[in-house]
Design a protein around this motif. Structure first.
Motif, PDB file in Angstrom:
ATOM      1  N   PHE A  36       0.864  -1.169   0.000  1.00 29.67           N
ATOM      2  CA  PHE A  36       0.000   0.000   0.000  1.00 29.67           C
ATOM      3  C   PHE A  36       0.903   1.221   0.000  1.00 29.67           C
ATOM      4  O   PHE A  36       1.463   1.628   1.016  1.00 29.67           O
ATOM      5  N   ASP A  37       1.065   1.802  -1.160  1.00 33.55           N
ATOM      6  CA  ASP A  37       2.025   2.896  -1.357  1.00 33.55           C
ATOM      7  C   ASP A  37       1.352   4.229  -1.060  1.00 33.55           C
ATOM      8  O   ASP A  37       1.107   5.037  -1.961  1.00 33.55           O
ATOM      9  N   TYR A  38       1.084   4.487   0.209  1.00 30.27           N
ATOM     10  CA  TYR A  38       0.317   5.669   0.596  1.00 30.27           C
ATOM     11  C   TYR A  38       1.036   6.979   0.286  1.00 30.27           C
ATOM     12  O   TYR A  38       0.400   8.009   0.050  1.00 30.27           O
ATOM     13  N   ALA A  41       5.867   6.349  -2.864  1.00 34.96           N
ATOM     14  CA  ALA A  41       7.315   6.172  -2.957  1.00 34.96           C
ATOM     15  C   ALA A  41       7.698   5.326  -4.162  1.00 34.96           C
ATOM     16  O   ALA A  41       8.793   5.474  -4.718  1.00 34.96           O
ATOM     17  N   PHE A  42       6.782   4.432  -4.601  1.00 34.91           N
ATOM     18  CA  PHE A  42       7.059   3.567  -5.747  1.00 34.91           C
ATOM     19  C   PHE A  42       6.536   4.152  -7.047  1.00 34.91           C
ATOM     20  O   PHE A  42       6.654   3.516  -8.088  1.00 34.91           O
ATOM     21  N   PHE A  43       5.946   5.319  -6.994  1.00 38.40           N
ATOM     22  CA  PHE A  43       5.440   5.952  -8.213  1.00 38.40           C
ATOM     23  C   PHE A  43       6.633   6.398  -9.058  1.00 38.40           C
ATOM     24  O   PHE A  43       7.488   7.169  -8.593  1.00 38.40           O
ATOM     25  N   SER A  92      -2.229   4.415  -9.352  1.00 33.20           N
ATOM     26  CA  SER A  92      -2.408   5.682  -8.651  1.00 33.20           C
ATOM     27  C   SER A  92      -3.812   5.810  -8.048  1.00 33.20           C
ATOM     28  O   SER A  92      -4.018   6.571  -7.108  1.00 33.20           O
ATOM     29  N   SER A  93      -4.785   5.051  -8.587  1.00 25.26           N
ATOM     30  CA  SER A  93      -6.164   5.164  -8.103  1.00 25.26           C
ATOM     31  C   SER A  93      -6.299   4.710  -6.658  1.00 25.26           C
ATOM     32  O   SER A  93      -6.894   5.405  -5.819  1.00 25.26           O
ATOM     33  N   ASP A  94      -5.757   3.549  -6.313  1.00 27.83           N
ATOM     34  CA  ASP A  94      -5.827   3.061  -4.930  1.00 27.83           C
ATOM     35  C   ASP A  94      -4.454   2.980  -4.270  1.00 27.83           C
ATOM     36  O   ASP A  94      -4.325   2.464  -3.161  1.00 27.83           O
ATOM     37  N   ARG A  95      -3.420   3.475  -4.971  1.00 29.14           N
ATOM     38  CA  ARG A  95      -2.048   3.520  -4.458  1.00 29.14           C
ATOM     39  C   ARG A  95      -1.546   2.135  -4.049  1.00 29.14           C
ATOM     40  O   ARG A  95      -0.847   1.973  -3.050  1.00 29.14           O
TER      41      ARG A  95
END
Length: 221
Positions: A36-38, A41-43, A92-95
């Motif tokens: 869960f990339d809140y 950081a992985f974008f 990106s929608s739910d990260r």
């Protein structure tokens, strides 16, 4: 960490549907990791992330099982060392981020074995010769005490053959089990070691079968 949603790891020594015994094959361990990339950081376009520019293939991931407060002590047990098969898939929608994993088998698949013909060599010598040729040193052999090392009359490697293919052929011809353990070592086990008789060695595992061939109360397997 608080980013981890779930993970799955499949460790395989052999396909019992092909060989019937956990020997004579060399198979890759596979898995997946969900995050869960809140903070994104992985974008891949987040230039302020510490991971920016490092999200490539074959990134190493180490998995551990944490056991806490056992008589006041904490233990960390290694499960497996894995590597990303490709780039992380971020939404990106739910990260959410999903990463497909594979063990160090990928390295053996990518290495072309050197052509050679060596007569009258043992299995351990042949594998050591092959591993040393590609600069790979973390391997070990496990056999029953006083068990003879299998002899190979002619160890021949054809052109354009990968190291993984050579090891797979050696495993098949000598009925050995070859796999990467949780410490990322390439382990070569004899069939007598992985399936010992009573008194051969101390055993800390039990091999269970299945009852998927039961018919009229009879187990036909």
């Amino acid at each position: 960490s608080d980013k981890s949603s779930d993970f799955s790891i499949k460790k395989t020594s052999a396909d019992l549907g092909v060989s019937g015994m956990p020997v004579s094959q060399l198979l890759a361990a596979t898995g997946s990791l969900s995050l869960f990339d809140y903070d994104q950081a992985f974008f891949p376009e987040n230039t302020s992330s510490l991971l920016y520019g490092h999200m490539t293939q074959n990134v190493q991931y180490k998995f551990y099982e944490g056991i806490y407060d056992v008589n006041g002590e904490d233990f960390v047990i290694p499960i497996k060392t894995m590597y990303s098969e490709g780039f992380p898939k971020a939404k990106s929608s739910d990260r959410s981020v999903s990463i497909e994993l594979r063990d160090l088998f990928y390295f053996l698949e990518s290495q072309t074995a050197p052509q050679m013909l060596v007569p009258n060599v043992s299995l351990s010598y042949a594998i050591s010769l092959l591993m040393d040729a590609i600069g790979f040193s973390n391997y070990s052999f496990k056999r029953i005490a006083d068990e003879p090392d299998p002899e190979i009359p002619f160890f021949f490697i054809e052109p354009d053959t990968t190291v993984a293919e050579v090891l797979s052929q050696l495993a098949m011809s000598t009925q050995s089990a070859i796999f990467f353990d949780e410490y990322n070592n390439l382990v070569v086990m004899s069939s007598s070691y992985i399936l010992p008789d009573d008194g051969d060695r101390d055993v800390d595992l039990i091999l269970y079968g299945t009852k998927d061939f039961v018919k009229n109360r009879e187990l036909k397997n």
